[in-house]
Design an enzyme around this catalytic site. Structure first.
Site, PDB file in Angstrom:
ATOM      1  N   CYS A  17       0.747  -1.220  -0.007  1.00 27.08           N
ATOM      2  CA  CYS A  17       0.054   0.078  -0.010  1.00 27.08           C
ATOM      3  C   CYS A  17       0.879   0.953   0.030  1.00 27.08           C
ATOM      4  CB  CYS A  17      -0.724   0.159   1.215  1.00 27.08           C
ATOM      5  SG  CYS A  17      -1.893  -1.362   1.519  1.00 27.08           S
ATOM      6  N   ARG A  42       4.609  -0.335  -6.434  1.00 28.58           N
ATOM      7  CA  ARG A  42       4.513  -1.216  -5.365  1.00 28.58           C
ATOM      8  C   ARG A  42       3.433  -2.241  -5.418  1.00 28.58           C
ATOM      9  NH1 ARG A  42       7.861   1.322  -1.229  1.00 28.58           N
ATOM     10  NH2 ARG A  42       7.320  -0.601   0.129  1.00 28.58           N
ATOM     11  N   TRP A  89      -3.580  -2.196  -1.105  1.00 29.56           N
ATOM     12  CA  TRP A  89      -3.492  -3.681  -1.680  1.00 29.56           C
ATOM     13  C   TRP A  89      -4.378  -4.584  -0.844  1.00 29.56           C
ATOM     14  CZ3 TRP A  89      -1.570  -8.265   0.199  1.00 29.56           C
ATOM     15  CH2 TRP A  89      -1.343  -9.245  -0.912  1.00 29.56           C
ATOM     16  N   ASN A 115      -1.473   1.944   6.457  1.00 33.14           N
ATOM     17  CA  ASN A 115      -0.989   0.702   5.955  1.00 33.14           C
ATOM     18  C   ASN A 115      -0.756  -0.185   7.125  1.00 33.14           C
ATOM     19  OD1 ASN A 115      -0.860   1.696   3.651  1.00 33.14           O
ATOM     20  ND2 ASN A 115       1.626   1.962   3.538  1.00 33.14           N
ATOM     21  N   GLY A 116      -0.860  -1.610   6.928  1.00 30.72           N
ATOM     22  CA  GLY A 116      -0.459  -2.571   8.103  1.00 30.72           C
ATOM     23  C   GLY A 116      -1.921  -3.331   8.473  1.00 30.72           C
ATOM     24  N   GLU A 498      17.177 -18.194 -10.822  1.00 25.77           N
ATOM     25  CA  GLU A 498      17.100 -16.862 -11.345  1.00 25.77           C
ATOM     26  C   GLU A 498      16.416 -16.567 -12.564  1.00 25.77           C
ATOM     27  OE1 GLU A 498      16.534 -14.516  -9.376  1.00 25.77           O
ATOM     28  OE2 GLU A 498      16.525 -12.578 -10.428  1.00 25.77           O
ATOM     29  N   LYS A 502      12.553 -15.272 -13.229  1.00 26.46           N
ATOM     30  CA  LYS A 502      12.241 -14.010 -13.938  1.00 26.46           C
ATOM     31  C   LYS A 502      11.310 -14.324 -15.186  1.00 26.46           C
ATOM     32  CE  LYS A 502      13.517 -11.816 -12.223  1.00 26.46           C
ATOM     33  NZ  LYS A 502      14.202 -11.332 -10.946  1.00 26.46           N
ATOM     34  N   GLU A 505       7.728 -14.834 -13.526  1.00 26.56           N
ATOM     35  CA  GLU A 505       7.096 -13.639 -12.956  1.00 26.56           C
ATOM     36  C   GLU A 505       6.432 -12.871 -14.010  1.00 26.56           C
ATOM     37  OE1 GLU A 505       9.272 -11.885  -9.164  1.00 26.56           O
ATOM     38  OE2 GLU A 505      10.752 -12.205 -11.004  1.00 26.56           O
ATOM     39  N   HIS A 521      17.426 -37.130 -13.380  1.00 29.16           N
ATOM     40  CA  HIS A 521      16.703 -37.817 -12.405  1.00 29.16           C
ATOM     41  C   HIS A 521      15.147 -37.379 -12.323  1.00 29.16           C
ATOM     42  CE1 HIS A 521      20.262 -39.094 -10.386  1.00 29.16           C
ATOM     43  NE2 HIS A 521      20.787 -37.956 -10.498  1.00 29.16           N
ATOM     44  N   LYS A 620       5.820  -5.361  -5.322  1.00 29.63           N
ATOM     45  CA  LYS A 620       7.323  -4.994  -4.988  1.00 29.63           C
ATOM     46  C   LYS A 620       7.923  -5.609  -3.783  1.00 29.63           C
ATOM     47  CE  LYS A 620      11.070  -3.769  -6.426  1.00 29.63           C
ATOM     48  NZ  LYS A 620      12.064  -5.016  -7.435  1.00 29.63           N
TER      49      LYS A 620
HETATM   50  C1  F6R Z   1      11.923 -11.423  -7.929  1.00 29.73           C
HETATM   51  C2  F6R Z   1      11.472 -10.712  -6.781  1.00 29.73           C
HETATM   52  C3  F6R Z   1      11.387 -11.390  -5.257  1.00 29.73           C
HETATM   53  C4  F6R Z   1      11.972 -10.606  -4.404  1.00 29.73           C
HETATM   54  C5  F6R Z   1      11.523 -11.364  -2.839  1.00 29.73           C
HETATM   55  C6  F6R Z   1      12.573 -10.646  -1.951  1.00 29.73           C
HETATM   56  O1  F6R Z   1      12.075 -10.676  -9.142  1.00 29.73           O
HETATM   57  O2  F6R Z   1      11.693  -9.338  -7.056  1.00 29.73           O
HETATM   58  O3  F6R Z   1      11.453 -12.777  -5.638  1.00 29.73           O
HETATM   59  O4  F6R Z   1      13.562 -11.188  -4.693  1.00 29.73           O
HETATM   60  O5  F6R Z   1      10.350 -10.803  -2.596  1.00 29.73           O
HETATM   61  O6  F6R Z   1      12.265  -9.299  -1.853  1.00 29.73           O
HETATM   62  P1  F6R Z   1      13.532  -8.530  -1.198  1.00 29.73           P
HETATM   63  O7  F6R Z   1      14.934  -8.648  -1.812  1.00 29.73           O
HETATM   64  O8  F6R Z   1      12.806  -7.096  -1.250  1.00 29.73           O
HETATM   65  O9  F6R Z   1      13.561  -8.981   0.431  1.00 29.73           O
END
Ligand code: F6R
Length: 625
Positions: A17, A42, A89, A115-116, A498, A502, A505, A521, A620
């Site tokens: 939020c 966010r 959110w 927020n919270g 990774e 990516k 996502e 396996h 985010k």
């Molecule tokens: C992937 C991504 C998430 C974050 C995860 C941890 O692209 O962004 O997997 O890496 O949510 O977030 P942080 O690093 O902010 O603790």
């Protein structure tokens, strides 16, 4: 990192939020709407704004995007110089107009953005219902607004009413309160959900994230847990919610406006991928002592002895940050010969981990606000471990909770899929590995070789970016695939994870990453002529084994996309597509091999028409469990 005392109670929040509050000499509406746009990255599902117009609270709110809210307001009619705005959110109650913030008290004269999560909201609501109040929304936040209104009725003092309410509630808040009773006052408070308070010239701006502030001022105060700020047109006071004055240390924001704008790129993600030569440079700047073959990490000075004597390192993180932890494990074990364990923060926090006093726990987080990582860190601290952080966002909750740490200095990362934050984390981890290695057995000659290799990375990243045309064409060819497999070994195994993360996502293609040798396996059963398989096949001591894996895929008609070392003449004979990366030391290769994978997922998502910067269902920073 920053040492502050915390009276922390609960870390569940929902800082996806966004909060913006303004009091000053300009029309609040425009500033708040711009601020909300800065916070869009966010993730949110409704938005709202309130201003005080001629002594009356005017509130507009709407499910959907800030652009939808814009359609129902008329800024020329909103001339007030005080106001609050919010992007929500949903947690309690679906995302609709009524559940959107701001929420008001019963009289409609006090309004809040929050927020919270208020954990005891049902008990408070029950009591308020018995007292004759009613509620419009299903939210916990409205309960807080009505509660503050009820306390105001008794005290006739807004600040006191807010303080009393906040001492009664369990849970978390980043909160801003505004009322027609005191039309020149804003009150903001924090527990577990960030609040940054910006001090400008004749104006103050409050936000959940500094990106909404930087346009107005660089001078900020990060509120502590259980701290509040009472602002009016003459000045402000910071205090605890128990009414003890605090010193409200002013910090200077280090990033600039440019870093949160697209700067000619089509998406933030692409811009952030292209920023990596410079963000990597920022992460190592002033920290490498090339001639001595060593590293200077000022943030770790206070824990140097602990690190020297550590019997074990435990790295915790989530998602991409967990992947960088895995690379860190390989780097540190190789150079410093200290056993390293890497754990998902979410698992670590709940499984009663065994922690010895000479363990050092390192939390890795871009945002510094991830709930699972924060809670795991608290757990480690409680059990007596020294806790360090590798964090990007300065002043964030995780950064402040650690004993010491190293900022990764990637600058604001706006694209939801993490890119530059990952390579900056790897930069810091390579420095940390060298630092620990030099505390142990690494010679100055070996140290120098590594330091030189680290310092050469930015130009190698640049080279990959400058020669990335073929990646677009590969993305086009496979954009309609249903599945992808990513395989790598050793240092490049986490890169496979990774790369797969990516892709899924942002393009919503199902993708899995595996250590290449695991293919036989199980995952080999998936391979047919519809399956693209990305091999990270750079030249290192497992290269031959990777080649055998490629042959196995080929034999089953899988399509091989290989990330290979420049100068490799063999690979093009076996792979359908090859993307070359410059050579470096094997332990630094993940920093290079990940770049084509970031681009591959980016171009694939664009080709599929996906919303690259704000993929569905993702936020985010994940500040809920
Ligand atoms: C992937 C991504 C998430 C974050 C995860 C941890 O692209 O962004 O997997 O890496 O949510 O977030 P942080 O690093 O902010 O603790």
């Amino acid at each position: 990192m920053l040492r502050h005392s915390h009276n922390f109670q609960n870390i569940l929040g929902k800082t996806m939020c966004g909060i913006v509050g303004y009091i000053g000499s300009k029309p609040a509406c425009t500033i708040i709407m711009n601020g909300l746009k800065r916070l869009e990255y966010r993730g949110y599902d409704s938005a709202g704004i309130a201003t005080i117009e001629n002594g009356i609270l005017v509130i507009s709110k709407r499910a959907g995007k800030v652009a939808d809210l814009e359609k129902i307001i008329n800024p020329t009619e909103l001339t007030s110089t005080i106001g609050i705005g919010h992007t929500r959110w949903a947690t309690h109650g679906e995302p609709n107009d009524i559940n959107a913030h701001p929420h008001s008290d019963f009289s409609g004269n006090i309004t809040i953005i929050h927020n919270g999560i208020i954990e005891n909201y049902l008990a408070i609501k029950k009591k308020l219902l018995l007292d004759g109040y009613s509620f419009k929304s299903e939210t916990d936040s409205e309960v807080l607004a009505v509660f503050i209104g009820d306390l105001y009725k008794r005290t006739k003092d807004l600040e006191k009413a807010v303080r009393l309410a906040l001492t009664e509630i369990d849970g978390t808040f980043g909160l801003v309160v505004m009322s027609v009773y005191e039309p020149n006052t804003l009150i903001a408070a924090r527990r577990g959900s960030p609040i940054v308070f910006g001090i400008g010239e004749d104006e103050y701006i409050i936000a959940s994230d500094a990106s909404a502030i930087i346009q107005h001022t660089r001078q900020v105060i990060y509120l502590e847990d259980n701290e509040m700020v009472v602002i009016n047109r003459e000045g402000y006071t910071t205090k605890t919610i128990d009414n003890q004055t605090t010193n409200g240390e002013i910090h200077e924001l280090e990033f600039d406006l440019k870093s949160i704008e697209k700067g000619g790129f089509e998406h933030f993600m692409l811009k952030e991928i292209y920023e990596q030569p410079s963000t990597f440079r920022d992460a190592i700047r002033g920290r490498l002592l090339i001639e001595e073959g060593n590293v200077k990490l000022g943030g770790l000075r206070v824990v140097a002895d602990k690190l020297r004597n550590a019997k074990r390192l435990i790295i915790i993180g989530c998602g991409t940050s967990w992947h960088s932890g895995l690379v860190g494990e390989y780097m540190i074990e190789r150079l410093a010969q200290i056993p390293v364990e890497v754990e998902y923060a979410s698992e670590f926090r709940y499984r009663s981990p065994i922690i010895y006093p000479d363990d050092v726990v390192i939390a890795i987080s871009q945002s510094g606000e991830t709930a699972d990582t924060y809670a795991a860190l608290r757990e480690a601290k409680l059990k007596g471990a020294t806790v360090l952080g590798i964090v990007n966002v300065v002043g964030s909750s995780i950064a402040r909770e650690t004993d010491a740490g190293v900022y990764s200095h990637a600058g604001p990362e706006i694209g939801v899929a993490s890119t530059k934050a990952f390579t900056s984390q790897l930069a810091v981890l390579s420095l940390l590995a060298l630092y620990l290695g030099r505390l142990k057995n690494v010679s100055s000659i070996e140290g120098k070789r590594l330091a030189e290799a680290i310092s050469a990375i930015p130009e190698k990243i640049q080279y990959i970016l400058d020669h990335s045309d073929s990646i677009k064409a590969i993305a086009k060819e496979y954009a309609h695939a249903q599945n992808f497999l990513y395989l790598g070994r050793g240092y490049n195994f986490p890169v496979a994870l990774e790369g797969a993360l990516k892709l899924k996502e942002i393009s919503y293609i199902h993708a899995e990453g595996y250590p290449a040798a695991e293919m036989k396996h199980g995952p080999i059963a998936l391979i047919d002529d519809n399956m693209p398989v990305v091999f990270i096949a750079t030249k290192d001591d497992v290269y031959d084994k990777i080649l055998s894996g490629i042959e196995e895929v080929r034999a089953r008609k899988g399509k091989v996309i290989a990330i290979a070392s420049e100068g490799d003449t063999q690979i093009s004979k076996v792979a359908s597509h090859v993307i070359y990366v410059p050579n470096t030391l094997p332990m630094l290769m993940p920093i290079l091999s990940v770049i084509p994978l970031q681009l591959l997922s980016y171009y694939t998502a664009v080709e599929r028409g996906c919303n690259v910067d704000m993929p569905r269902n993702l936020a985010k920073s994940v500040t809920v469990e």
